[in-house]
Design an enzyme around this catalytic site. Sequence first.
Site, PDB file in Angstrom:
ATOM      1  N   ASP A 255       0.855  -1.192   0.000  1.00 45.75           N
ATOM      2  CA  ASP A 255       0.000   0.000   0.000  1.00 45.75           C
ATOM      3  C   ASP A 255       0.888   1.238   0.000  1.00 45.75           C
ATOM      4  O   ASP A 255       2.033   1.168  -0.430  1.00 45.75           O
ATOM      5  CB  ASP A 255      -0.971  -0.025   1.182  1.00 45.75           C
ATOM      6  CG  ASP A 255      -2.288   0.669   0.851  1.00 45.75           C
ATOM      7  OD1 ASP A 255      -2.254   1.888   0.605  1.00 45.75           O
ATOM      8  OD2 ASP A 255      -3.341   0.011   0.829  1.00 45.75           O
ATOM      9  N   HIS A 278       1.800   1.837  -3.231  1.00 44.53           N
ATOM     10  CA  HIS A 278       0.848   2.714  -3.910  1.00 44.53           C
ATOM     11  C   HIS A 278       1.327   4.154  -3.940  1.00 44.53           C
ATOM     12  O   HIS A 278       0.543   5.069  -4.181  1.00 44.53           O
ATOM     13  CB  HIS A 278      -0.528   2.618  -3.245  1.00 44.53           C
ATOM     14  CG  HIS A 278      -1.155   1.271  -3.385  1.00 44.53           C
ATOM     15  ND1 HIS A 278      -2.221   0.855  -2.623  1.00 44.53           N
ATOM     16  CD2 HIS A 278      -0.843   0.223  -4.194  1.00 44.53           C
ATOM     17  CE1 HIS A 278      -2.540  -0.383  -2.961  1.00 44.53           C
ATOM     18  NE2 HIS A 278      -1.722  -0.783  -3.908  1.00 44.53           N
TER      19      HIS A 278
END
Length: 453
Positions: A255, A278
């Site tokens: 993430d 991310h």
Amino acid sequence: MKFFALAALFASTVNSIAVDGLIPGARVIPANDVVALKKAGAYHQKHHHRRTVIIRSSSSDEDDVSADFLWGIKRANHGGRLLLQNGKKYVIGKKLDLTFLKDIEVQLDGELKFTNDVPYWQANNFYYDFQKSISFWRWGGEDIKIFGSGVLNGNGQRWYNEFAGQEILDPNNKYYRPILFVTENATRVSVEGITQLNSPCWTNFFVRTKDISFDNVFIHAYSTNASALPKNTDGFDTLNVDGLTVTNTRVDIGDDCLSPKPNTTNVFVKNLWCNGTHGASMGSIGQYPGVLDIIENVWIENVTLLNGENGARLKAWAGPDVGYGRINNVTYKNIHVENTDNPIVLDQCYFNINATQCAAYPSRVNFTNIVFEDIYGTSSGKRGKVVADLTCSPNAVCSGIRLKNIHLTSPAGSPPVIVCDGIQGDIGVECQSSSNSTTKRSVDLARSLKYRA
């Protein structure tokens, strides 16, 4: 003879004082006993000698030493150090409130590991309304140092298995997962040298914290189950924080590598390596109706982003019931991306909202004075030729957005496309509207696939 008798009596009295109140397996080494400190592993070149507390380690993964750990923290508080020794494991199976700290060091050379007793932790934790966050423990106070070569292990595999297929921001989600390290009402916190492994959820969350730094830390989350990968294991999340420094740190998770959240100011990041993440993100902010959120004064330099969804990203919520605010004065400088889907992205249609809904209820978060300088590398090609998507909301201000020395390519072909919609003023490079027929196909592809979690 009387002298020796008195000396013996004095020594006996000192020893009785030293052991008074000790729990089984614990000992305290005075700061001036350098030989004993070295033998125990408490001698450290970068840190001054301190009164050092040692507690017993766990004999197995079922041997919970939470009470011993809490005793050790209290005994080391106010000028001492708790040593968690190399080669030893310390299992924590009970929630711990550590918000009373002042002038303490924790030398983590062993492994500090949480149990994976899901029912216990879901019933016994510290809860935060923001995105329904929970934690195993919370650290607070002032002048807190954590350093060493050891591991803080969240033991996340069971959590990954049981959370598979769910979403953290689903309003119906009830499967709450603990955050590995949380500070609350803390001032002057430093973490150095350790590894943070397999957090069930976010790795770090700093709440109402001032002046916190991480240096030479490795954050890693992996799963042994290919159908249940780690989710939402962000490297760094913040809420009401002034002064965050992250340097010389590696993050290998699934993430956000970095994700300052509402009301975060004065952030400095340098020499950060991110794999499979991310992105180095700002936000998300603007989630809660009627609430003002701010991110301001951020410098991010010398960052490598590999094999990820995003590179440099700003994200703000849109929809009928959201908040407002600003992301202001942010610089990304010398950013290297490879095999990254969206190397540069301004996302004002976050979270889980389609283009029609976003047009009807655009974001009210302003993006101002944002600089992307010396950004280079390659996209994955998953978004076609688009290497940067800078699209602003008609309800918000996007001004002072500048791109300098951008050298990004796409394996999907040349020339690479930079999209800019709704931005006030010149951004410093050639860009195209998403409505341009020559770019529309790539843009539609980019936005249809753009990550929304």
